[in-house]
Design a protein around this motif. Structure first.
Motif, PDB file in Angstrom:
ATOM      1  N   CYS A  36       0.918  27.324  73.289  1.00 47.46           N
ATOM      2  CA  CYS A  36       0.804  26.840  74.675  1.00 47.46           C
ATOM      3  C   CYS A  36       0.385  27.983  75.599  1.00 47.46           C
ATOM      4  O   CYS A  36       0.901  29.098  75.506  1.00 47.46           O
ATOM      5  CB  CYS A  36       2.136  26.251  75.132  1.00 47.46           C
ATOM      6  N   PHE A  38       0.820  28.080  78.832  1.00 48.77           N
ATOM      7  CA  PHE A  38       1.704  28.182  79.997  1.00 48.77           C
ATOM      8  C   PHE A  38       0.866  28.081  81.278  1.00 48.77           C
ATOM      9  O   PHE A  38       0.964  28.902  82.186  1.00 48.77           O
ATOM     10  CB  PHE A  38       2.472  29.513  79.934  1.00 48.77           C
ATOM     11  N   CYS A  39       0.026  27.063  81.327  1.00 50.56           N
ATOM     12  CA  CYS A  39      -0.939  26.916  82.431  1.00 50.56           C
ATOM     13  C   CYS A  39      -0.242  26.854  83.790  1.00 50.56           C
ATOM     14  O   CYS A  39       0.756  26.149  83.953  1.00 50.56           O
ATOM     15  CB  CYS A  39      -1.748  25.634  82.263  1.00 50.56           C
ATOM     16  N   ALA A  42      -0.817  23.325  85.015  1.00 47.65           N
ATOM     17  CA  ALA A  42      -0.334  22.418  83.968  1.00 47.65           C
ATOM     18  C   ALA A  42      -0.676  20.933  84.146  1.00 47.65           C
ATOM     19  O   ALA A  42       0.167  20.146  84.585  1.00 47.65           O
ATOM     20  CB  ALA A  42       1.165  22.591  83.808  1.00 47.65           C
ATOM     21  N   CYS A  44      -0.738  18.755  82.018  1.00 48.78           N
ATOM     22  CA  CYS A  44       0.147  17.949  81.163  1.00 48.78           C
ATOM     23  C   CYS A  44       1.334  17.418  81.970  1.00 48.78           C
ATOM     24  O   CYS A  44       1.801  16.298  81.738  1.00 48.78           O
ATOM     25  CB  CYS A  44       0.637  18.781  79.974  1.00 48.78           C
ATOM     26  N   ILE A  54       6.752  20.732  81.312  1.00 53.42           N
ATOM     27  CA  ILE A  54       6.345  20.911  79.909  1.00 53.42           C
ATOM     28  C   ILE A  54       6.110  22.379  79.541  1.00 53.42           C
ATOM     29  O   ILE A  54       6.649  22.858  78.535  1.00 53.42           O
ATOM     30  CB  ILE A  54       5.118  20.017  79.609  1.00 53.42           C
ATOM     31  N   ILE A  58       8.374  24.341  76.646  1.00 48.10           N
ATOM     32  CA  ILE A  58       7.683  24.873  75.459  1.00 48.10           C
ATOM     33  C   ILE A  58       7.906  26.385  75.366  1.00 48.10           C
ATOM     34  O   ILE A  58       8.168  26.929  74.290  1.00 48.10           O
ATOM     35  CB  ILE A  58       6.181  24.516  75.502  1.00 48.10           C
ATOM     36  N   CYS A  97      -3.907  17.879  78.107  1.00 43.08           N
ATOM     37  CA  CYS A  97      -3.801  19.306  77.756  1.00 43.08           C
ATOM     38  C   CYS A  97      -5.185  19.973  77.817  1.00 43.08           C
ATOM     39  O   CYS A  97      -6.185  19.421  77.348  1.00 43.08           O
ATOM     40  CB  CYS A  97      -3.204  19.438  76.352  1.00 43.08           C
ATOM     41  N   VAL A  98      -5.221  21.177  78.386  1.00 36.27           N
ATOM     42  CA  VAL A  98      -6.502  21.864  78.595  1.00 36.27           C
ATOM     43  C   VAL A  98      -7.243  22.155  77.281  1.00 36.27           C
ATOM     44  O   VAL A  98      -8.459  22.343  77.285  1.00 36.27           O
ATOM     45  CB  VAL A  98      -6.310  23.194  79.362  1.00 36.27           C
ATOM     46  N   TYR A  99      -6.528  22.191  76.184  1.00 33.37           N
ATOM     47  CA  TYR A  99      -7.196  22.463  74.907  1.00 33.37           C
ATOM     48  C   TYR A  99      -8.252  21.393  74.579  1.00 33.37           C
ATOM     49  O   TYR A  99      -9.219  21.668  73.868  1.00 33.37           O
ATOM     50  CB  TYR A  99      -6.174  22.531  73.769  1.00 33.37           C
ATOM     51  N   ILE A 107      -1.744  20.670  72.387  1.00 31.73           N
ATOM     52  CA  ILE A 107      -0.372  21.000  71.983  1.00 31.73           C
ATOM     53  C   ILE A 107       0.367  19.705  71.620  1.00 31.73           C
ATOM     54  O   ILE A 107       0.255  18.697  72.312  1.00 31.73           O
ATOM     55  CB  ILE A 107       0.369  21.724  73.138  1.00 31.73           C
ATOM     56  N   ILE A 109       2.970  18.051  72.144  1.00 32.66           N
ATOM     57  CA  ILE A 109       4.071  18.077  73.118  1.00 32.66           C
ATOM     58  C   ILE A 109       5.208  17.117  72.740  1.00 32.66           C
ATOM     59  O   ILE A 109       6.384  17.463  72.811  1.00 32.66           O
ATOM     60  CB  ILE A 109       3.538  17.744  74.532  1.00 32.66           C
TER      61      ILE A 109
END
Ligand code: SF4
Length: 233
Positions: A36, A38-39, A42, A44, A54, A58, A97-99, A107, A109
């Motif tokens: 993660c 840790f944006c 975030a 999410c 979140i 995490i 999620c940014v991914y 992630i 989650i």
């Protein structure tokens, strides 16, 4: 095409209804939580209907504070474990999620959430405090997620709570309406028992409220009534 056969044994049932999101082991949880980012903004969290922090939970998993992770989850959602297993996370938090923007697997989650909460449920960790008694009683109709969440919340403020449930088991939709490959009845009932033990609210089973007379009786004996009977009622 092979012919469909109804499962006739526990083994066959297990093969057909294996958990779609099985619980992670410690290594899987550590690896996944370490991914993660840790944006700061975030997305999410914005996509989570209950607004769980979140990135924080995490990070707490990845730094070894599992109790802290579970507390973070339960602070926003009293059914943190059930939701981790049942929520359509692919279109909610994980979908945001940014991914996803980098074509990298988002992630996991939901499973991290289920991991953290399962640890405290099975470890019977006391995470919550009941509020100082305020002398007021509240009746709740329905022991499903809405009713039990209301009970937990009220207990933190010191209200005495009686829950009236028409059926013989609590958890409503989670037990009576969700497919077992998403969550088993045992997992749903374990979370329920975990909450009830810490918050010490009373549940009257097989006690449907069906008439005006029943309601009038509740009105007489309680300061307030919360109706959480579900959309299907
Ligand atoms: S968007 Fe994805 S990477 Fe960013 S904080 Fe949320 S889960 Fe972690």
């Amino acid at each position: 095409m092979s012919e469909y056969k109804k499962p006739s044994s526990e083994k066959a049932f297990g093969e057909n209804f294996a958990q779609i999101k099985p619980l992670m082991n410690d290594t899987q949880a550590f690896y996944e939580s370490s991914r993660c980012l840790f944006c700061f903004d975030a997305p999410c969290v914005d996509a989570c209907p209950t607004g769980i922090d979140i990135p924080l939970f995490i990070r707490q998993i990845s730094t070894g504070s599992n109790d802290g992770a579970a507390k973070t989850i339960y602070d926003s959602n009293w059914f943190g474990h059930s939701c981790g297993q049942v929520c359509p996370t692919e279109v909610l938090c994980e979908g945001a999620c940014v991914y996803n923007n980098q074509d990298v697997t988002p992630i996991d989650i939901g499973r991290l959430q289920a991991y953290a909460t399962d640890k405290v449920i099975q470890g019977k960790k006391n995470l919550f405090l009941v509020g100082k008694p305020n002398g007021k009683k509240v009746a709740i109709i329905g022991a499903g997620p809405a009713g039990i969440s209301c009970a937990c919340e009220l207990r933190t403020y010191g209200y005495e709570v009686d829950v009236y449930e028409a059926k013989s088991k609590p958890s409503g939709l989670t037990v009576y309406g969700v497919a077992p490959y998403k969550i088993t009845n045992k997992a749903a009932l374990d979370e329920m028992a975990y909450l009830q033990k810490q918050f010490d609210f009373h549940i009257h089973y097989n006690s449907p409220i069906t008439s005006e007379k029943d309601l009038k009786k509740l009105e007489k004996n309680y300061k307030a009534i919360f109706i959480g009977i579900g959309l299907g009622a």
